[in-house]
Design an enzyme around this catalytic site. Sequence first.
Site, mmCIF file in Angstrom:
data_model
loop_
_atom_site.group_PDB
_atom_site.id
_atom_site.type_symbol
_atom_site.label_atom_id
_atom_site.label_comp_id
_atom_site.label_asym_id
_atom_site.label_seq_id
_atom_site.Cartn_x
_atom_site.Cartn_y
_atom_site.Cartn_z
ATOM 1 N N ASP A 82 -19.409 5.578 4.774
ATOM 2 C CA ASP A 82 -19.276 4.224 4.260
ATOM 3 C C ASP A 82 -18.400 3.402 5.191
ATOM 4 O O ASP A 82 -17.726 3.923 6.085
ATOM 5 C CB ASP A 82 -18.676 4.242 2.850
ATOM 6 C CG ASP A 82 -18.915 2.944 2.084
ATOM 7 O OD1 ASP A 82 -19.609 2.040 2.611
ATOM 8 O OD2 ASP A 82 -18.414 2.827 0.961
ATOM 9 N N LYS A 83 -18.434 2.104 4.948
ATOM 10 C CA LYS A 83 -17.614 1.130 5.663
ATOM 11 C C LYS A 83 -16.920 0.248 4.641
ATOM 12 O O LYS A 83 -17.448 -0.003 3.545
ATOM 13 C CB LYS A 83 -18.506 0.319 6.593
ATOM 14 C CG LYS A 83 -17.965 -1.055 6.995
ATOM 15 C CD LYS A 83 -18.497 -2.159 6.074
ATOM 16 C CE LYS A 83 -17.881 -3.511 6.430
ATOM 17 N NZ LYS A 83 -18.186 -4.525 5.383
ATOM 18 N N HIS A 84 -15.747 -0.239 4.966
ATOM 19 C CA HIS A 84 -15.054 -1.187 4.099
ATOM 20 C C HIS A 84 -14.394 -2.236 4.973
ATOM 21 O O HIS A 84 -13.925 -1.942 6.072
ATOM 22 C CB HIS A 84 -13.995 -0.480 3.246
ATOM 23 C CG HIS A 84 -13.277 -1.412 2.307
ATOM 24 N ND1 HIS A 84 -13.896 -1.976 1.218
ATOM 25 C CD2 HIS A 84 -12.006 -1.878 2.318
ATOM 26 C CE1 HIS A 84 -13.033 -2.750 0.576
ATOM 27 N NE2 HIS A 84 -11.878 -2.711 1.231
ATOM 28 N N SER A 85 -14.379 -3.471 4.474
ATOM 29 C CA SER A 85 -13.771 -4.580 5.213
ATOM 30 C C SER A 85 -12.623 -5.161 4.412
ATOM 31 O O SER A 85 -12.658 -5.173 3.171
ATOM 32 C CB SER A 85 -14.820 -5.668 5.478
ATOM 33 O OG SER A 85 -14.210 -6.847 5.979
ATOM 34 N N THR A 122 -19.077 -9.021 -1.675
ATOM 35 C CA THR A 122 -20.418 -8.462 -1.501
ATOM 36 C C THR A 122 -21.203 -8.481 -2.811
ATOM 37 O O THR A 122 -22.399 -8.791 -2.832
ATOM 38 C CB THR A 122 -20.324 -7.028 -0.955
ATOM 39 O OG1 THR A 122 -19.704 -7.067 0.339
ATOM 40 C CG2 THR A 122 -21.701 -6.403 -0.814
ATOM 41 N N ARG A 170 1.162 -4.927 -9.985
ATOM 42 C CA ARG A 170 1.658 -5.463 -8.709
ATOM 43 C C ARG A 170 1.402 -6.953 -8.605
ATOM 44 O O ARG A 170 2.224 -7.717 -8.086
ATOM 45 C CB ARG A 170 0.975 -4.744 -7.542
ATOM 46 C CG ARG A 170 1.439 -3.311 -7.311
ATOM 47 C CD ARG A 170 0.512 -2.601 -6.346
ATOM 48 N NE ARG A 170 0.462 -3.294 -5.058
ATOM 49 C CZ ARG A 170 -0.598 -3.274 -4.244
ATOM 50 N NH1 ARG A 170 -1.689 -2.615 -4.591
ATOM 51 N NH2 ARG A 170 -0.562 -3.911 -3.102
ATOM 52 N N SER A 185 -4.452 1.586 -2.319
ATOM 53 C CA SER A 185 -5.422 0.846 -3.122
ATOM 54 C C SER A 185 -6.773 0.771 -2.414
ATOM 55 O O SER A 185 -7.820 0.995 -3.028
ATOM 56 C CB SER A 185 -4.897 -0.566 -3.391
ATOM 57 O OG SER A 185 -5.812 -1.308 -4.156
ATOM 58 N N LYS A 189 -9.993 4.131 -3.692
ATOM 59 C CA LYS A 189 -11.319 3.858 -4.260
ATOM 60 C C LYS A 189 -12.423 4.374 -3.338
ATOM 61 O O LYS A 189 -13.423 4.928 -3.790
ATOM 62 C CB LYS A 189 -11.484 2.359 -4.493
ATOM 63 C CG LYS A 189 -10.531 1.781 -5.523
ATOM 64 C CD LYS A 189 -10.858 0.349 -5.846
ATOM 65 C CE LYS A 189 -10.512 -0.618 -4.732
ATOM 66 N NZ LYS A 189 -9.076 -0.849 -4.591
ATOM 67 N N LYS A 190 -12.263 4.148 -2.042
ATOM 68 C CA LYS A 190 -13.306 4.566 -1.102
ATOM 69 C C LYS A 190 -13.426 6.088 -1.030
ATOM 70 O O LYS A 190 -14.525 6.643 -1.028
ATOM 71 C CB LYS A 190 -13.023 3.988 0.292
ATOM 72 C CG LYS A 190 -13.443 2.539 0.445
ATOM 73 C CD LYS A 190 -14.950 2.397 0.317
ATOM 74 C CE LYS A 190 -15.416 0.963 0.378
ATOM 75 N NZ LYS A 190 -16.873 0.830 0.215
#
Length: 444
Positions: A82-85, A122, A170, A185, A189-190
């Site tokens: 996977d990828k995350h930005s 997204t 927070r 954080s 999740k990822k």
Amino acid sequence: MLIQDILRRKRDAEALDADAIHTFMRGVADGSVGDAQIGAFAMAVVLNGMNRDEAIALTEATRDSGQVLRWKDLHLDGPVLDKHSTGGVGDLVSLVLGPWIAACGGHVPMISGRGLGHTGGTLDKLEAIPGYDVTPSDARFRQLVKDVGVAIIGQTGTLAPADKRLYGVRDVTATVESMPLIVASILGKKLACGLDTLVMDVKVGSGAFMPTAEASRELAEAIVAIGSGAGTPTSVLLTDMNQPLADCAGNALEVHEALRLLGGNGKESRLYQVTRSLAQEMLLQSGLASNAEDAETRLDRALDSGEALERFSRMVHGLGGPSDLAERPEHYLAPAPFTTDVVAPRTGTVNAIDTRALGLGVVELGGGRRNAGDTIDHRVGLSQIAALGQRVDAGQPLLRLHAASQANAEAIQRQLEAAFTLGEESSVAPASPIHATLRQEDLS
């Protein structure tokens, strides 16, 4: 182990062991730790920091606070990746990257989010597609990951539930700005998705989440070290967000652009360059490609053959959307009722863009949320956005504005015009949108 003792130790700047951190986060997830205790813990971390072992333990505890997806029983024929930005404006990379990687043999269970502040989400883009279900059943999600190779959905309540509570506290206790809390954080999740490898896209510039280039670099290095330390090989690309990544911003507009790229067009764009670079890193990191040349060949074949676009279409249809979106996007993606151009007040060269201001302009138009419960107008946004270094004449468009009404457009035209700084001569040197690539071996 008493929660009060854990809080006292962190308050006094002692390092917590993994057992203490896991105990605390289990209590966050099951409700036995109260909001006041969560706030005390977060403030102690902000004030005293965490060492690398603590940060890894916090990430693992966040990941393990709920369901961790397992894929072995599906007998997948490729790696799970996977990828995350960190988010930006005109950043529709996920819509193109997931299907592209699936067409190269990967399996991408992409858990995505909604817009936050000036950055687009997204899920909001995908919900511009009629019928697209971002909360399918677990069985449907897993089957699509197996059969299609990609499914982009929203976070379920069973994935990293401790993060949701911790983040909520927070947000109201001035403890958001903490590197170990931010990284836990993001990664918790990822990594709960059971990934074999993860590639992160950390933005740098006027539209970035982090306020400075130095802070973006610090975040990137922490993500690589902590993600890899938690058992998932992780790399990061630092990419430019001093201007919108695509020349458009807005949900339906960005879906149109994703279809264009997946159709093999727009290969000269910054969006294509960043997406391709992330895809290449994912193929190399996961072992789907043996070297850079092999990765390039696989990516070209997947795009030029139409396979990447087909994977996107199958994902959309599998999640309730139309089967012929790619063939008839205008039929399904409704245009905004009113369009107008925001024009240059004088002749000059675009020397700077306040990317954040453009993103907030989309929010003002109704394309994002001011409050959590707001309804999004997927039709609105910006297109044909002028690029850094571009020469414009007085009266020439800086962008096209897509609004629900003329009044809505007129209300923000001045704000959007002010986002562009024009100079007599160009002060912008041509530069790659990829600032750097960081891997675990680069940190030693």
